[in-house]
Scaffold this motif. Structure first.
Motif, PDB file in Angstrom:
ATOM      1  N   MET A 163      81.340   3.596 -80.691  1.00  0.00           N
ATOM      2  CA  MET A 163      80.110   3.569 -79.909  1.00  0.00           C
ATOM      3  C   MET A 163      79.289   4.845 -80.095  1.00  0.00           C
ATOM      4  SD  MET A 163      81.347   1.791 -76.335  1.00  0.00           S
ATOM      5  CE  MET A 163      79.715   1.978 -75.621  1.00  0.00           C
ATOM      6  N   LEU A 164      79.966   5.996 -80.195  1.00  0.00           N
ATOM      7  CA  LEU A 164      79.246   7.252 -80.375  1.00  0.00           C
ATOM      8  C   LEU A 164      78.618   7.352 -81.761  1.00  0.00           C
ATOM      9  CD1 LEU A 164      81.653   9.819 -78.655  1.00  0.00           C
ATOM     10  CD2 LEU A 164      79.367   9.151 -77.879  1.00  0.00           C
ATOM     11  N   MET A 165      79.321   6.878 -82.777  1.00  0.00           N
ATOM     12  CA  MET A 165      78.846   7.029 -84.151  1.00  0.00           C
ATOM     13  C   MET A 165      77.916   5.915 -84.605  1.00  0.00           C
ATOM     14  SD  MET A 165      79.711   9.799 -85.543  1.00  0.00           S
ATOM     15  CE  MET A 165      79.099   9.278 -87.127  1.00  0.00           C
ATOM     16  N   PHE A 166      77.918   4.791 -83.907  1.00  0.00           N
ATOM     17  CA  PHE A 166      77.170   3.616 -84.375  1.00  0.00           C
ATOM     18  C   PHE A 166      75.680   3.891 -84.591  1.00  0.00           C
ATOM     19  CE2 PHE A 166      74.996  -0.469 -83.698  1.00  0.00           C
ATOM     20  CZ  PHE A 166      75.636  -1.223 -84.671  1.00  0.00           C
ATOM     21  N   PRO A 167      74.979   4.622 -83.708  1.00  0.00           N
ATOM     22  CA  PRO A 167      73.528   4.790 -83.918  1.00  0.00           C
ATOM     23  C   PRO A 167      73.167   5.722 -85.066  1.00  0.00           C
ATOM     24  CG  PRO A 167      74.154   5.176 -81.616  1.00  0.00           C
ATOM     25  CD  PRO A 167      75.401   5.172 -82.412  1.00  0.00           C
ATOM     26  N   LEU A 168      74.036   6.661 -85.437  1.00  0.00           N
ATOM     27  CA  LEU A 168      73.667   7.699 -86.399  1.00  0.00           C
ATOM     28  C   LEU A 168      73.233   7.149 -87.756  1.00  0.00           C
ATOM     29  CD1 LEU A 168      76.079  10.723 -85.831  1.00  0.00           C
ATOM     30  CD2 LEU A 168      73.652  10.526 -85.303  1.00  0.00           C
ATOM     31  N   PRO A 169      73.979   6.243 -88.398  1.00  0.00           N
ATOM     32  CA  PRO A 169      73.521   5.737 -89.707  1.00  0.00           C
ATOM     33  C   PRO A 169      72.147   5.073 -89.643  1.00  0.00           C
ATOM     34  CG  PRO A 169      75.818   5.150 -89.345  1.00  0.00           C
ATOM     35  CD  PRO A 169      75.298   5.685 -88.049  1.00  0.00           C
ATOM     36  N   PHE A 170      71.846   4.358 -88.557  1.00  0.00           N
ATOM     37  CA  PHE A 170      70.559   3.679 -88.445  1.00  0.00           C
ATOM     38  C   PHE A 170      69.421   4.687 -88.249  1.00  0.00           C
ATOM     39  CE2 PHE A 170      73.745   0.597 -87.114  1.00  0.00           C
ATOM     40  CZ  PHE A 170      73.408  -0.487 -87.907  1.00  0.00           C
ATOM     41  N   LEU A 171      69.684   5.755 -87.502  1.00  0.00           N
ATOM     42  CA  LEU A 171      68.668   6.790 -87.328  1.00  0.00           C
ATOM     43  C   LEU A 171      68.376   7.492 -88.651  1.00  0.00           C
ATOM     44  CD1 LEU A 171      69.745   8.380 -83.911  1.00  0.00           C
ATOM     45  CD2 LEU A 171      67.749   6.937 -84.359  1.00  0.00           C
ATOM     46  N   LEU A 172      69.433   7.778 -89.417  1.00  0.00           N
ATOM     47  CA  LEU A 172      69.243   8.435 -90.706  1.00  0.00           C
ATOM     48  C   LEU A 172      68.548   7.518 -91.706  1.00  0.00           C
ATOM     49  CD1 LEU A 172      72.646  10.322 -91.120  1.00  0.00           C
ATOM     50  CD2 LEU A 172      70.381  11.377 -91.034  1.00  0.00           C
ATOM     51  N   LYS A 173      68.823   6.226 -91.625  1.00  0.00           N
ATOM     52  CA  LYS A 173      68.255   5.279 -92.597  1.00  0.00           C
ATOM     53  C   LYS A 173      66.733   5.185 -92.490  1.00  0.00           C
ATOM     54  CE  LYS A 173      69.088   0.604 -94.364  1.00  0.00           C
ATOM     55  NZ  LYS A 173      69.542   1.066 -95.686  1.00  0.00           N
ATOM     56  N   HIS A 174      66.182   5.500 -91.319  1.00  0.00           N
ATOM     57  CA  HIS A 174      64.737   5.389 -91.123  1.00  0.00           C
ATOM     58  C   HIS A 174      64.015   6.714 -91.340  1.00  0.00           C
ATOM     59  CE1 HIS A 174      66.087   1.691 -89.047  1.00  0.00           C
ATOM     60  NE2 HIS A 174      64.897   1.219 -89.382  1.00  0.00           N
ATOM     61  N   LEU A 175      64.742   7.744 -91.759  1.00  0.00           N
ATOM     62  CA  LEU A 175      64.097   9.025 -92.049  1.00  0.00           C
ATOM     63  C   LEU A 175      63.578   9.053 -93.476  1.00  0.00           C
ATOM     64  CD1 LEU A 175      66.571  11.523 -90.323  1.00  0.00           C
ATOM     65  CD2 LEU A 175      64.350  10.752 -89.485  1.00  0.00           C
ATOM     66  N   LEU A 176      62.551   9.840 -93.710  1.00  0.00           N
ATOM     67  CA  LEU A 176      61.970   9.996 -95.042  1.00  0.00           C
ATOM     68  C   LEU A 176      62.292  11.375 -95.595  1.00  0.00           C
ATOM     69  CD1 LEU A 176      58.493   8.332 -94.470  1.00  0.00           C
ATOM     70  CD2 LEU A 176      60.523   7.346 -95.556  1.00  0.00           C
ATOM     71  N   PHE A 177      62.460  11.432 -96.919  1.00  0.00           N
ATOM     72  CA  PHE A 177      62.844  12.667 -97.587  1.00  0.00           C
ATOM     73  C   PHE A 177      61.711  13.130 -98.503  1.00  0.00           C
ATOM     74  CE2 PHE A 177      66.521  10.536 -96.137  1.00  0.00           C
ATOM     75  CZ  PHE A 177      67.496  11.481 -95.907  1.00  0.00           C
ATOM     76  N   CYS A 178      61.744  14.405 -98.856  1.00  0.00           N
ATOM     77  CA  CYS A 178      60.641  14.981 -99.640  1.00  0.00           C
ATOM     78  C   CYS A 178      61.085  15.532-100.983  1.00  0.00           C
ATOM     79  CB  CYS A 178      59.955  16.089 -98.844  1.00  0.00           C
ATOM     80  SG  CYS A 178      59.130  15.497 -97.363  1.00  0.00           S
ATOM     81  N   GLY A 179      62.212  15.118-101.494  1.00  0.00           N
ATOM     82  CA  GLY A 179      62.609  15.558-102.822  1.00  0.00           C
ATOM     83  C   GLY A 179      63.992  16.173-102.894  1.00  0.00           C
ATOM     84  N   ASN A 180      64.433  16.829-101.855  1.00  0.00           N
ATOM     85  CA  ASN A 180      65.754  17.454-101.872  1.00  0.00           C
ATOM     86  C   ASN A 180      66.806  16.422-101.503  1.00  0.00           C
ATOM     87  OD1 ASN A 180      67.927  19.157-101.858  1.00  0.00           O
ATOM     88  ND2 ASN A 180      67.352  20.255 -99.996  1.00  0.00           N
ATOM     89  N   ILE A 181      67.644  16.064-102.455  1.00  0.00           N
ATOM     90  CA  ILE A 181      68.686  15.062-102.212  1.00  0.00           C
ATOM     91  C   ILE A 181      70.066  15.612-102.571  1.00  0.00           C
ATOM     92  CG2 ILE A 181      67.152  13.092-102.542  1.00  0.00           C
ATOM     93  CD1 ILE A 181      68.224  12.872-105.399  1.00  0.00           C
ATOM     94  N   THR A 182      70.205  16.929-102.637  1.00  0.00           N
ATOM     95  CA  THR A 182      71.476  17.551-103.011  1.00  0.00           C
ATOM     96  C   THR A 182      72.240  17.968-101.757  1.00  0.00           C
ATOM     97  OG1 THR A 182      70.522  18.397-105.059  1.00  0.00           O
ATOM     98  CG2 THR A 182      72.580  19.400-104.315  1.00  0.00           C
ATOM     99  N   LEU A 183      73.457  17.463-101.617  1.00  0.00           N
ATOM    100  CA  LEU A 183      74.305  17.806-100.482  1.00  0.00           C
ATOM    101  C   LEU A 183      75.143  19.035-100.808  1.00  0.00           C
ATOM    102  CD1 LEU A 183      75.480  14.206 -99.513  1.00  0.00           C
ATOM    103  CD2 LEU A 183      73.647  15.550 -98.490  1.00  0.00           C
ATOM    104  N   SER A 184      75.680  19.646 -99.773  1.00  0.00           N
ATOM    105  CA  SER A 184      76.398  20.912 -99.945  1.00  0.00           C
ATOM    106  C   SER A 184      77.878  20.735-100.223  1.00  0.00           C
ATOM    107  CB  SER A 184      76.222  21.790 -98.693  1.00  0.00           C
ATOM    108  OG  SER A 184      74.869  22.022 -98.421  1.00  0.00           O
ATOM    109  N   HIS A 185      78.374  19.494-100.080  1.00  0.00           N
ATOM    110  CA  HIS A 185      79.817  19.270-100.199  1.00  0.00           C
ATOM    111  C   HIS A 185      80.108  18.138-101.167  1.00  0.00           C
ATOM    112  CE1 HIS A 185      79.976  21.909 -96.781  1.00  0.00           C
ATOM    113  NE2 HIS A 185      79.370  21.042 -95.997  1.00  0.00           N
ATOM    114  N   SER A 186      81.381  17.839-101.300  1.00  0.00           N
ATOM    115  CA  SER A 186      81.824  16.734-102.148  1.00  0.00           C
ATOM    116  C   SER A 186      81.890  15.429-101.379  1.00  0.00           C
ATOM    117  CB  SER A 186      83.205  17.050-102.741  1.00  0.00           C
ATOM    118  OG  SER A 186      83.172  18.265-103.458  1.00  0.00           O
ATOM    119  N   TYR A 187      81.389  15.421-100.163  1.00  0.00           N
ATOM    120  CA  TYR A 187      81.378  14.235 -99.328  1.00  0.00           C
ATOM    121  C   TYR A 187      80.215  14.367 -98.355  1.00  0.00           C
ATOM    122  CZ  TYR A 187      84.266  17.761 -97.034  1.00  0.00           C
ATOM    123  OH  TYR A 187      84.749  18.937 -96.549  1.00  0.00           O
ATOM    124  N   CYS A 188      79.912  13.286 -97.644  1.00  0.00           N
ATOM    125  CA  CYS A 188      78.725  13.248 -96.780  1.00  0.00           C
ATOM    126  C   CYS A 188      79.090  13.571 -95.340  1.00  0.00           C
ATOM    127  CB  CYS A 188      78.091  11.859 -96.847  1.00  0.00           C
ATOM    128  SG  CYS A 188      77.547  11.370 -98.503  1.00  0.00           S
TER     129      CYS A 188
END
Length: 298
Positions: A163-188
């Motif tokens: 229940m706590l984690m369920f909304p997070l993926p949907f909130l992130l899915k509706h965000l827009l990015f400006c070019g930086n798609i590099t993560l800091s780790h080997s996982y998300c």
């Protein structure tokens, strides 16, 4: 209207160990062997308890039906979930140099990692309560912590995590990015993903902060209270041998709690204060947190 420079990425770029790409072949055997040990070790504990339930098997005259072993099986399940969620991308980088992960897969991995981490924190808290009951009222231990109560605790922890984690993926899915798609780790991780969008991320940040304070923050405080009560109860035992025996049963659990919370808190602090100034430190702390989940087979 959105700017043409804003977009939803098809994939993210994962980061391994910059500058050590030529050394990756040397990492393959340690990572693969550790992964196998973690899977086998954490899978073996629930299987042993299930076998004990069917065949009434005993090991050193200790019944594996005791509540502490059932909580241990829950902890092994949570550890297995974190390891299984994290290792595919890590091994993909070292084995195939596969640094791309599609947007949806990244969200799923983030959901799984945080889901099982929240569950693990709750199980550690439940284990501390288990130790307190065992020391405070050993004669009523099995009568208080019955199988339905333990099963209800496990189900509650799982439902709470979802229940706590369920909304997070949907909130992130509706965000827009400006070019930086590099993560800091080997996982998300959510703390990493939330740094990349160029739009307003306030709802994500508020929800993320609420999840941290209502789970890890609350659990850590209740853990402290539990062990203060355990210490007071243990010191109140008149027999020196009984006092030592009672407190000694908590040593391994205290070590597990410290090894769990110290790297996790360090990852959060590094992301908040040192992400841009010391990326090497960020990678090092995250790697320690990652290796804990591999090597901490209960």
């Amino acid at each position: 209207m959105f700017s043409s420079s804003q977009f939803t990425p098809e994939y993210f770029l994962l980061t391994g160990f910059p500058g050590l790409e030529e050394q990756y072949p040397w990492f393959i055997f340690p990572f693969c062997s550790t992964y196998l040990v973690a899977l086998m070790g954490n899978s073996l504990i629930p299987l042993m308890i299930k076998k004990s339930h069917l065949g009434r098997a005993r090991w050193k005259n200790i019944s594996l039906h005791q509540p502490m072993y059932l909580f241990l099986a829950m902890l092994a399940f949570a550890e297995l979930g974190v390891s299984a969620s994290t290792l595919p991308t890590v091994l993909g980088i070292f084995l195939f140099s596969a640094k791309n992960i599609c947007f949806e897969a990244c969200l799923l991995q983030m959901f799984s990692i945080h889901l099982f981490s929240i569950m693990e924190s709750g199980v550690l808290l439940a284990m501390s309560v288990d130790r307190f009951v065992a020391i405070y009222n050993p004669l009523q231990y099995t009568a208080i912590l019955t199988l339905p109560r333990i099963a209800g605790t496990g189900a509650t922890l799982g439902l709470k995590s979802v229940m706590l984690m369920f909304p997070l993926p949907f909130l992130l899915k509706h965000l827009l990015f400006c070019g930086n798609i590099t993560l800091s780790h080997s996982y998300c991780l959510h703390s990493d993903l939330i740094q990349l969008p160029c739009g307003a991320t306030r709802p994500n940040s508020i929800l993320g902060l609420y999840i941290i304070t209502s789970t890890f923050g609350l659990d850590s405080r209740l853990l402290t209270v539990s062990y203060v009560l355990i210490l007071c109860t243990g010191l109140g035992i008149t027999s020196r041998e009984g006092r030592w025996k009672a407190l000694n049963t908590c040593v391994s659990h205290i070590c597990a709690v410290l090894v769990y919370y110290v790297p996790m808190i360090s990852v959060a602090l590094v992301h908040c204060f040192l992400k841009h100034t010391a990326p090497a430190v960020c990678l090092l702390v995250a790697s320690v947190y990652f290796w804990y989940h591999l090597c901490s087979t209960p």
